[in-house]
Motif scaffolding. Structure first.
Motif: not given
Length: 358
Positions: A270, A274, A277-278
């Motif tokens: 995760l 993430a 993703h950022n």
């Protein structure tokens, strides 16, 4: 044929290389222990120690001084400057000694380079210092009048990769619109148009990284700062060194994180995704500045060695423009090739003028 001495002083190491045109004759990283640096109270006190180390390393690798044609160093923490090469002059030496933006070992590079070059009747340069600032006025506006957005990132590697992509594409850097994401211990993302970095998302406002928090929710940050009882320096070190992967997973090593993911660690998966993703979200933000008209997205830096991270980013942003991965930091090569463009007449070196009131 040009033979260029390249110097890159860091906090705990000195990188030294000699390039013959684009070919490295040698590249060495000399690590400095705490014990070795302990006698020096300030970074500038290390001048003679590091200068002697550069000369000794060059001789140990079979390169004599009289065969050099130029010297280049990593740029120190100068006031905001334009991109490209600056010939090292007395104003620059004064600035780095008495009025730098901040104290850092990289401030020693220019004095050492100029000293060696002067003895040989050569020119010495810095190229793309960390303080390169070509952001447009509108890009600098922040949400409080007391603040402004700053261009602090990894311009040396980012512009070198942009030039490399241009060469690979048989076009000119000045004709391209590029987004370059540097993924290292800190992550910065820049927008290049017409040969200038017109906008940049720094590691204090962008995605979290292996060590840094990146941008944080403002109200939660104010509450934490107010209630923590910590000094500014303590909080600064906290967000710079204990955030991101380090904060969430207790490691800044992507290989370790990927090992945990392979063993079924869902929390590690995760957090790692993430981060991608950022990064992708901020790449998208810069694309809006040029109305989505981007020729290519370039991903570089040490973290770009992770296929997992680069695949996640590519899946998210390839609708904007093709994604190309150039893993690694390539600082020494970037310095050498930058000065080569000056020596070959493809660029002109700028002149630095000191700034007494920072």
């Amino acid at each position: 044929m040009e033979r260029i001495l390249v110097i890159n002083p860091g906090s705990t190491s000195t990188k030294i290389a000699v390039y013959e045109d684009e070919t490295p004759l040698f590249v060495k990283t000399i690590n400095h222990s705490k014990e070795e640096l302990a006698p020096f109270k300030e970074p500038f006190d290390q001048y003679e120690y590091r200068r002697d180390l550069v000369l000794r390393t060059m001789e140990e690798n079979g390169v004599t001084r009289d065969t050099l044609t130029a010297v280049v160093s990593r740029g120190g923490l100068l006031p905001p400057v334009r991109s490209g090469a600056y010939e090292i002059n007395d104003d620059m030496i004064w600035q780095l000694h008495y009025r730098p933006e901040n104290e850092h070992a990289s401030n020693l590079g220019a004095p050492i380079a100029k000293s060696i070059a002067d003895e040989l009747g050569l020119k010495a340069y810095v190229y793309d210092p960390v303080t390169v600032d070509e952001m447009t006025p509108i890009a600098k506006v922040a949400g409080l009048p007391e603040m402004r957005r700053k261009s602090l990132g990894h311009p040396l590697n980012m512009r070198a990769i942009a030039h490399k992509y241009a060469k690979d594409s048989h076009t000119e850097y000045e004709k391209l619109t590029l987004i370059v994401a540097h993924l290292g211990g800190g992550i910065t993302i820049s927008l290049h148009q017409n040969g200038r970095m017109i906008d940049l998302i720094s590691d204090e406002e962008g995605p979290f990284s292996p060590e840094r928090t990146g941008g944080l929710p403002t109200f939660q940050t104010l509450k934490l700062a107010a209630e923590s009882g910590r000094s500014f320096k303590e909080l600064y070190n906290y967000v710079k060194k204990q955030g991101g992967l380090m904060g969430h997973l207790g490691t800044n090593d992507g290989r370790e994180v990927e090992r945990r993911i392979a063993e079924g660690d869902e929390h590690a998966a995760l957090i790692y995704e993430a981060m991608a993703h950022n990064i992708s979200k901020h790449i998208g933000a810069l694309a809006t500045v040029v109305h989505g008209k981007v020729d290519a997205i370039l991903v570089t830096g040490g973290v770009a060695h992770s296929r997992m991270i680069t695949d996640w980013i590519t899946q998210r942003v390839s609708f904007i423009a093709p994604v190309h991965v150039y893993a690694g930091e390539n600082e020494m090569e970037s310095l050498a090739t930058g000065v080569l463009r000056v020596l070959r007449g493809q660029e002109q070196a700028r002149t630095f003028t000191k700034v007494e009131d920072l």
